[in-house]
Every structure is written in C-alpha cells, then in structure tokens.
Design a protein around this motif. Structure first.
Motif, PDB file in Angstrom:
ATOM      1  N   GLU A  47      -7.001  12.285   2.171  1.00 31.96           N
ATOM      2  CA  GLU A  47      -8.249  11.670   2.646  1.00 31.96           C
ATOM      3  C   GLU A  47      -8.749  12.338   3.920  1.00 31.96           C
ATOM      4  OE1 GLU A  47      -9.192   7.995   1.736  1.00 31.96           O
ATOM      5  OE2 GLU A  47      -7.558   7.583   0.355  1.00 31.96           O
TER       6      GLU A  47
ATOM      7  N   PHE B 100       8.362  -1.449  -7.779  1.00 38.12           N
ATOM      8  CA  PHE B 100       6.976  -1.040  -7.988  1.00 38.12           C
ATOM      9  C   PHE B 100       6.892   0.407  -8.454  1.00 38.12           C
ATOM     10  CE2 PHE B 100       2.898   0.584  -6.663  1.00 38.12           C
ATOM     11  CZ  PHE B 100       2.059  -0.389  -7.169  1.00 38.12           C
TER      12      PHE B 100
ATOM     13  N   HIS C 262     -10.893   8.518  -2.278  1.00 34.93           N
ATOM     14  CA  HIS C 262     -11.243   7.445  -3.206  1.00 34.93           C
ATOM     15  C   HIS C 262     -12.760   7.318  -3.329  1.00 34.93           C
ATOM     16  CE1 HIS C 262     -10.463   5.098   0.611  1.00 34.93           C
ATOM     17  NE2 HIS C 262     -11.748   5.006   0.440  1.00 34.93           N
TER      18      HIS C 262
ATOM     19  N   ALA D 291       5.034   3.536  -8.629  1.00 34.26           N
ATOM     20  CA  ALA D 291       3.888   4.161  -7.956  1.00 34.26           C
ATOM     21  C   ALA D 291       3.366   5.359  -8.748  1.00 34.26           C
ATOM     22  CB  ALA D 291       4.266   4.586  -6.545  1.00 34.26           C
TER      23      ALA D 291
ATOM     24  N   PHE E 191       8.921   2.537  -5.932  1.00 34.00           N
ATOM     25  CA  PHE E 191       9.344   1.988  -4.640  1.00 34.00           C
ATOM     26  C   PHE E 191       9.879   0.595  -4.934  1.00 34.00           C
ATOM     27  CE2 PHE E 191       5.898   4.912  -3.385  1.00 34.00           C
ATOM     28  CZ  PHE E 191       6.620   5.726  -2.530  1.00 34.00           C
TER      29      PHE E 191
ATOM     30  N   PRO F 164      -8.737   4.648  -7.310  1.00 36.96           N
ATOM     31  CA  PRO F 164      -8.887   3.498  -6.415  1.00 36.96           C
ATOM     32  C   PRO F 164      -7.707   3.376  -5.463  1.00 36.96           C
ATOM     33  CG  PRO F 164      -8.428   2.783  -8.664  1.00 36.96           C
ATOM     34  CD  PRO F 164      -8.582   4.261  -8.709  1.00 36.96           C
ATOM     35  N   SER F 165      -7.871   2.567  -4.441  1.00 41.52           N
ATOM     36  CA  SER F 165      -6.816   2.370  -3.458  1.00 41.52           C
ATOM     37  C   SER F 165      -5.555   1.831  -4.136  1.00 41.52           C
ATOM     38  CB  SER F 165      -7.312   1.375  -2.405  1.00 41.52           C
ATOM     39  OG  SER F 165      -6.375   1.289  -1.387  1.00 41.52           O
ATOM     40  N   GLY F 166      -4.421   2.406  -3.781  1.00 38.87           N
ATOM     41  CA  GLY F 166      -3.155   1.946  -4.343  1.00 38.87           C
ATOM     42  C   GLY F 166      -2.836   2.557  -5.697  1.00 38.87           C
ATOM     43  N   SER F 167      -3.634   3.521  -6.159  1.00 36.99           N
ATOM     44  CA  SER F 167      -3.406   4.071  -7.492  1.00 36.99           C
ATOM     45  C   SER F 167      -2.353   5.177  -7.496  1.00 36.99           C
ATOM     46  CB  SER F 167      -4.722   4.599  -8.065  1.00 36.99           C
ATOM     47  OG  SER F 167      -5.210   5.656  -7.266  1.00 36.99           O
ATOM     48  N   GLY F 168      -1.839   5.529  -6.318  1.00 36.24           N
ATOM     49  CA  GLY F 168      -0.735   6.479  -6.267  1.00 36.24           C
ATOM     50  C   GLY F 168      -1.111   7.897  -5.875  1.00 36.24           C
ATOM     51  N   LYS F 169      -2.278   8.082  -5.284  1.00 29.77           N
ATOM     52  CA  LYS F 169      -2.723   9.425  -4.909  1.00 29.77           C
ATOM     53  C   LYS F 169      -1.846  10.025  -3.814  1.00 29.77           C
ATOM     54  CE  LYS F 169      -6.703   7.787  -3.571  1.00 29.77           C
ATOM     55  NZ  LYS F 169      -6.608   6.359  -3.804  1.00 29.77           N
ATOM     56  N   THR F 170      -1.672   9.241  -2.732  1.00 30.04           N
ATOM     57  CA  THR F 170      -0.865   9.731  -1.615  1.00 30.04           C
ATOM     58  C   THR F 170       0.558  10.017  -2.073  1.00 30.04           C
ATOM     59  OG1 THR F 170      -2.215   8.510  -0.045  1.00 30.04           O
ATOM     60  CG2 THR F 170      -0.035   9.174   0.696  1.00 30.04           C
ATOM     61  N   THR F 171       1.080   9.155  -2.941  1.00 25.71           N
ATOM     62  CA  THR F 171       2.439   9.343  -3.437  1.00 25.71           C
ATOM     63  C   THR F 171       2.570  10.696  -4.130  1.00 25.71           C
ATOM     64  OG1 THR F 171       2.557   6.965  -3.754  1.00 25.71           O
ATOM     65  CG2 THR F 171       4.255   8.300  -4.833  1.00 25.71           C
TER      66      THR F 171
HETATM   67  N1  LIG Z   1       7.057   3.871   1.162  1.00 22.38           N
HETATM   68  C1  LIG Z   1       6.604   2.949   0.297  1.00 22.38           C
HETATM   69  N2  LIG Z   1       7.305   1.818   0.082  1.00 22.38           N
HETATM   70  C2  LIG Z   1       6.865   0.887  -0.806  1.00 22.38           C
HETATM   71  N3  LIG Z   1       5.731   0.981  -1.511  1.00 22.38           N
HETATM   72  C3  LIG Z   1       4.986   2.080  -1.338  1.00 22.38           C
HETATM   73  C4  LIG Z   1       5.378   3.114  -0.429  1.00 22.38           C
HETATM   74  N4  LIG Z   1       4.435   4.085  -0.474  1.00 22.38           N
HETATM   75  C5  LIG Z   1       3.509   3.659  -1.349  1.00 22.38           C
HETATM   76  N5  LIG Z   1       3.837   2.471  -1.890  1.00 22.38           N
HETATM   77  C6  LIG Z   1       3.072   1.727  -2.903  1.00 22.38           C
HETATM   78  O1  LIG Z   1       2.746   2.589  -3.940  1.00 22.38           O
HETATM   79  C7  LIG Z   1       1.413   2.383  -4.370  1.00 22.38           C
HETATM   80  C8  LIG Z   1       0.645   3.658  -4.329  1.00 22.38           C
HETATM   81  O2  LIG Z   1       0.512   4.043  -2.973  1.00 22.38           O
HETATM   82  P1  LIG Z   1      -0.297   5.309  -2.517  1.00 22.38           P
HETATM   83  O3  LIG Z   1      -0.199   5.374  -1.052  1.00 22.38           O
HETATM   84  O4  LIG Z   1       0.157   6.491  -3.297  1.00 22.38           O
HETATM   85  O5  LIG Z   1      -1.767   4.888  -2.961  1.00 22.38           O
HETATM   86  P2  LIG Z   1      -3.125   5.663  -2.708  1.00 22.38           P
HETATM   87  O6  LIG Z   1      -3.689   5.943  -4.044  1.00 22.38           O
HETATM   88  O7  LIG Z   1      -2.920   6.800  -1.796  1.00 22.38           O
HETATM   89  O8  LIG Z   1      -3.993   4.518  -2.025  1.00 22.38           O
HETATM   90  P3  LIG Z   1      -5.031   4.602  -0.792  1.00 22.38           P
HETATM   91  O9  LIG Z   1      -6.317   5.104  -1.348  1.00 22.38           O
HETATM   92  O10 LIG Z   1      -5.143   3.175  -0.378  1.00 22.38           O
HETATM   93  O11 LIG Z   1      -4.441   5.482   0.260  1.00 22.38           O
HETATM   94  C9  LIG Z   1       0.830   1.308  -3.459  1.00 22.38           C
HETATM   95  O12 LIG Z   1       0.792   0.089  -4.180  1.00 22.38           O
HETATM   96  C10 LIG Z   1       1.778   1.224  -2.324  1.00 22.38           C
HETATM   97  O13 LIG Z   1       1.893  -0.095  -1.868  1.00 22.38           O
END
Ligand SMILES: Nc1ncnc2c1ncn2[C@@H]1O[C@H](COP(=O)(O)OP(=O)(O)OP(=O)(O)O)[C@@H](O)[C@H]1O
Ligand SMILES: [Mg+2]
Lengths: 272, 360
Positions: free
Chosen positions: B161, B18, B194, B20, B15, B39-46
């Motif tokens: 989640e 960054f 998480h 992801a 992104f 952990p939060s922000g580790s890219g799971k949702t992505t």
């Molecule tokens: N649409 C987007 N635009 C910019 N950055 C993004 C976008 N989506 C995710 N990110 C960044 O990518 C990284 C991973 O995000 P992601 O949502 O995959 O984390 P996660 O593991 O699901 O975290 P959480 O447990 O907090 O939900 C984060 O640092 C987030 O800020």
C-alpha cells in the motif's frame, strides 16, 4: 479570572509547603545532624572501615543489579514486544511481581530457597556455596526487587515502535545482532537510560529484602541502608546521618541525571 | 528456467485457526508491474510478506528468479520492500536510511556516496539528505522508503500500500511517478492496494484476492471486460447486483437457449442507455420502462437512478440531452449483463440488439 488566580496560588502554596515539610526539611536536618559535631567527625564516620565496606558492598550490589537487569530488561522487552507466543501476558505479569510483593517477603523467599530449610541446602553446603547471609544473597535480593524497572520502561516504547524498522533492516540483509545494534538500540536508548537510573536509585536504597538475607554481619554483609539502621539503633546519630547523607547525595545525582535524560528524550520526541 | 521471475505454487498459510492464504498460485513475468488488489483482510499483505521472507508459508513453494527460496532468509532473497508505514529508520538521516542496505553489503564509501546521491536525485530529494524522517512530509517519506528499497539493486521490488497514507492529490502524482520510474528501471514489482482505480491505473497486471484466495489474474482491461467470478465482477467497476436477470427484456435465455430464470448477474452503469422518450432511444423496442428516482450532477455527466421492474439501476446521461428529473418516465436499454452461473461469469449481450439489427 481572579478566583482562578487565587486557586492557583493556594494550590502552589500547598504543594510547595508540603514538599518543604516532607522533603526539603528532612534533607536539611540530615545535613545538620551529619555536621553537628563538625566536619572532622563527619569525614571520619564516612572513611571509617565498616562504613567504607558498606559503601563498597552497596555499589557492588547496585552495579550487579543494573548490569543484570539491563540485559534481562532488554531481552524480556524484546521478547514481549517483537514475538507472539502463548502465555505472553502471564510472563508480563510475572515480571511485574517484584513490584507487587513486599521486599521483606522477597527476602524470606530467598531464605527459603537457599537457607537451612531449603532442600538445596545440603548441596550448597557440600559445594561450599554460601548464598544467604552472604554477598550473593544480597546481590540476588537487589536484583529481584529491581527486576521490573527496565522492562517496564522499554515495553511501551518498543510496542509503539512496532517491528517495521527491524523487518525493513532484515529484508535488506542485516543479521540479528546488526539489527539490534543499529536499529533497536538507538531507538530505545533514552528509555533504557531512564530505566537504568530508576533501577540504580532503587538498588542503592533497598532495605527490606536485603535486610532479611544479609544477616547483618558488620563489615561483611551490611549495605549502606543497613549500616545506617545499625548506627541509628546504637544512638550514634551523627554517624548515621553522615552515612545517610551519602545516599542523599547519590539520590540527588541520580535525580539530576534522570531529569537530563527526560529532557533529552522529550526534545527528541518533540522533533518527531 | 521458468518463464516467471516470481512464482507461487500451492501456497497455504494460517494464523492459528485463520486461513490467510488458500492455495495461492500465480506467476509474474520479469519487468512487470503487478497490482495485488483485494478487500481489506483478503490476504494481500500476507502474500507479499511470504514472498519477502518475513513470513513462512505452511505449505507450497515460492520461486524468485527460478530458484526456490522457501529456505532463504529475507535478506538473501534480493528483494526490496517498501512498508505501508514506510518503516524509515527514525534515528538516521535520509542519506543514512538510503545508504543502510549498501553498508550491509560492505560497499566502499565512495560507491555508497555516489549511489545514494543518484537515488536521492531520482526521487527528487537531493536537498533533503541531511533531514530526519520526522522532518519530511508523507509523500517525501514514501519516496525515501522507495529509494532505500532500491539502493541494494534488488531483483524484485515489493510495495505494501505505497500510497495509503498520502492525501488524494499527491497520491495521484506519486502513482504516475512510481509507474514511470519503475518502468524506466525495468525492475519486477508487486504493489498491494485495495483501491481499484489505483490498480487499474498503475498496474500492468492485476491479481485479485478475496478471502485468502486468488480470484483472477489478468491485465486491467481483461479483468474489467471479462471478470471470471462474481466476486471480481462486483468488486471491479461500479456494479449493480441482480438476483434474477430473466425479468429484463433480451435476457430471458442464455447463449445455449436455456432459461435464465433464477440466475443472478451484475449490471454496470455504462451498460445502460437511458432515453427520455422513444424518439431519443436508439432501441425503443428492446427498452424497459423506468421511473427516475433521483439525479446527481457529476461534473461531466449526470447520474440517473431509476427503478426498473422493482430493481434500482443507475446509469449516466450526457449533459447535452434533455434533463430528467425525479418522477419522470424514462426508457432504459440494457446492453449487456454479466450473468453468474456456478460462480462463473458470462457476458450476455441483449438479444434485442441482434433482432433489431436483423430488422434494419
Ligand atoms: N500475524 C498475524 N497474526 C494473526 N492473524 C494475522 C496476522 N497477519 C495477518 N493476519 C490475518 O490474516 C488476514 C489477512 O491479513 P492481511 O494483512 O494479509 O490482509 P490485507 O489483504 O493486507 O488487508 P489490508 O488491506 O487491511 O491491509 C487478516 O484477517 C488478518 O487478521
Ligand atoms: Mg495489508
């Protein structure tokens, strides 16, 4: 406790008397002046040719502005809330521009763009397209001054709702149009209607910008507000107030519709 | 045909500046319930959104059911997605929410009625079919979202989640319910969390993410017993980090007889045996001496914090044993340590155990 009550009563009294002097009294005076020479004269000033033409033109411009701005408003709010792109905040402030600049300046802007001084003028002339001092100019000016209303109402609502519901529908196989019709539109319905009423009210009452581009051709390019001004300047007070009463009646209808919409959408929200 | 129902190969996603997702590779077998933990922000949702087609990878391939789906739109991938926020259609009743996917498939009314009622029965919400999402509790909404995702009979169920917004007690019940339901349906599922307890309790397999990378893939037991990387060792379980393991008795040399000086490691509470005195200790010779700093009553045991050779360790002690209190001396036997070398972990058993057993 007692003091509290006193403060409350005096504040209410202040507010009510202010509203009475600034709003109700003028409205009553409009009605009184309009009917000063009897109902026949009143009816006559409304049904006379030029007044009817002005009324039709006002309605045309209003309908055009509302139609255009509904489409533009939904599209721009959609763009601003559902997509990420460079210059998003800039676009948002551009859309707000008509709020910031004086309608007269907006009118002059259209004269510069399409009038005699414009580099486009020879082309328009050759194609026999008349914009300023004609109906297209009036419609353009009306659209311009009412541009931000619907976008402004929709953006906060759509922002708060996020993209989740649309994405959920997409993941189940809905195409863009189905998503818009079945998910987005029902969710923004009340905000959209609210924006439409505001836009309508503003479009009907617009004076400044329209006054500049209209050229004041009686029976041709005069809207209701312009017609009222002309009648007034000719010391034809009864007719001026009679026509004004039409705008007042429209305004009251819009106000009622607006309140109904507000009440309905509040009811929806409190259910959530 | 690949042996995997879902497979990601060399996936990268950024992104802006960054990153992801970095070089994501994994495969999931049919019918498995997989936890994506990190952990939060580790890219799971992505990762989940890329599988669903709600986000496109910058490079790499995604396969579902053996077919490359990079260019297939979200709605045609045969997935059901349960959003973290549930994303229920707020202006539709529970029934219409669940029916939505089926109406898109142009199923006839009778079929839709039957199917929706079946699903609402399954999630225990048959009575609520005419309510709006706003009129439901968090747990009920979660179940509607689940039923809605299942309605079009997806090949793959993705849950972001699913329990995050639900209070602790209901969450425990829902976890179990979800696990049994998914197992009964036999649908391949990936859920993001998480919360390590949740992943360990619910998942057949766990994929651990960290800073956009995959750290380890394995069953909960594998990951718990044999963490591959220092990150996993520290992230899973209750971990105490050490900078130099060589100072503890029985850990002075590696398995290959090289010195462990300067090598870091992780100790878990369950690796410690805390004794009040020599008579209580099973291996007094190999034990370290420690000073009790604090004790906490934990219901079925007591947590004891000790200072041992300048490190603060903590372990558990049975309620039946002699109570220790702050300032007491105690003997601590360290059964094993996860040692780190080049970001790879090895399990080091206390050498004293081998020696003691030879003596006996
Ligand atoms: N649409 C987007 N635009 C910019 N950055 C993004 C976008 N989506 C995710 N990110 C960044 O990518 C990284 C991973 O995000 P992601 O949502 O995959 O984390 P996660 O593991 O699901 O975290 P959480 O447990 O907090 O939900 C984060 O640092 C987030 O800020
Ligand atoms: Mg997430």
């Amino acid at each position: 406790m007692k003091k509290d009550k006193l403060v409350r009563i005096s504040l209410i009294f202040l507010a009510v008397s202010f509203i009475f002097i600034m709003l109700v009294l003028p409205l009553l005076l409009v009605a009184k002046e309009a009917l000063a020479k009897g109902f026949a004269v009143y009816a006559n000033s409304l049904t006379e040719g030029i007044a009817v033409k002005a009324m039709i033109l006002t309605l045309e411009a209003t309908v055009a502005a509302v139609l255009f701005n509904t489409i533009f408003g939904v599209a721009s709010a959609w763009l601003l809330t559902k997509y990420d792109f460079k210059g998003k905040t800039f676009l948002a402030s551009i859309i707000d521009l008509p709020f910031a600049i004086s309608p007269v300046v907006a009118g002059l802007f259209f004269i510069m763009l399409f009038g005699r001084m414009s580099p486009l003028y020879p082309f328009l002339q050759a194609e026999h397209i008349k914009i300023v001092f004609a109906i297209p100019g009036i419609i353009l000016a009306t659209i311009f001054v009412t541009l931000p209303f619907i976008t402004r109402e929709l953006v906060p609502v759509m922002e708060a709702q996020g993209r989740d519901e649309e994405e959920a529908a997409a993941s189940m196989g809905a195409d863009g149009f189905t998503i818009f019709r079945k998910i987005t539109l029902p969710n923004i319905k009340w905000a959209l209607l609210y924006g439409v009423t505001l836009c309508t009210a503003r479009a009907m009452g617009e004076f400044g910008a329209v006054s500049v581009v209209s050229g004041h051709i009686r029976g041709k390019t005069n809207t209701l507000p312009l017609h009222i001004e002309i009648l007034y300047n000719e010391y034809n007070f009864t007719a001026a107030f009679a026509v004004a009463s039409v705008l007042v009646i429209f305004a009251i209808i819009i106000l009622i519709v607006r309140n109904y919409i507000e009440w309905r959408s509040k009811k929806k929200i409190s259910a959530v | 045909m690949s042996e995997f129902e879902v497979e990601l190969k060399n996936i990268n996603k950024s992104f802006g500046d960054f990153k992801a997702s970095r070089d994501i590779n994994f495969g999931i077998k049919k019918g498995r319930l997989v936890g994506l933990l990190g952990p939060s922000g580790s890219g799971k949702t992505t990762i989940l959104r890329m599988i669903a087609g709600l986000e496109n990878p910058d490079s790499g391939d995604i396969f579902i059911g053996g077919e490359r789906v990079n260019d297939v739109v979200a709605g045609k991938r045969g997935i059901g997605f349960v959003f973290q926020s549930y994303a229920l259609f707020r202006h539709m009743t529970v029934f219409d929410n669940v029916a939505f996917g089926l109406t898109l498939l142009n199923k006839d009314k009778e079929f839709i009625n039957k199917k929706v009622n079946e699903l609402l029965e399954l999630v225990g919400l048959a009575k609520f079919s005419h309510r709006y999402p706003a009129e439901l509790s968090g747990g009920q909404r979660q179940r509607v979202a689940f039923a809605r995702a299942l309605a079009p009979e997806p090949k793959l169920l993705l849950l972001d989640e699913p329990f995050a917004a639900i209070d602790a007690k209901v969450r425990k019940e829902l976890r179990q319910w979800l696990k049994t339901t998914i197992n009964e349906l036999g649908i391949t599922s990936i859920f993001v969390t998480h919360d390590q307890d949740e992943a360990i309790e619910v998942a057949d397999d766990i994929i651990i993410t960290n800073k956009g990378r995959i750290e380890q893939v394995g069953t909960p037991a594998d990951i718990y017993r044999e963490p591959n990387t220092s990150f996993v060792a520290e992230f899973i379980g209750d971990s105490i980090r050490l900078d130099d393991i060589s100072k503890f008795k029985g850990f002075d040399i590696n398995e290959d007889n090289t010195s462990t000086e300067g090598i870091g490691g992780i100790i878990r509470p369950e690796f410690l045996e805390i004794a009040a005195d020599e008579s209580e200790a099973s291996m007094p010779l190999g034990s370290e001496e420690g000073k009790v700093i604090a004790t906490y009553f934990r219901g079925n045991n007591i947590q004891v914090d000790l200072e041992v050779k300048g490190e603060i360790l903590h372990g558990w002690r049975s309620l039946e044993k002699k109570p220790l209190k702050r300032g007491d001396k105690a003997l601590v036997f360290i059964h094993r340590i996860y040692s780190f070398k080049n970001n790879h972990t090895t399990i080091l058993e206390n050498r004293g155990k081998l020696k003691d057993s030879v003596i006996i």
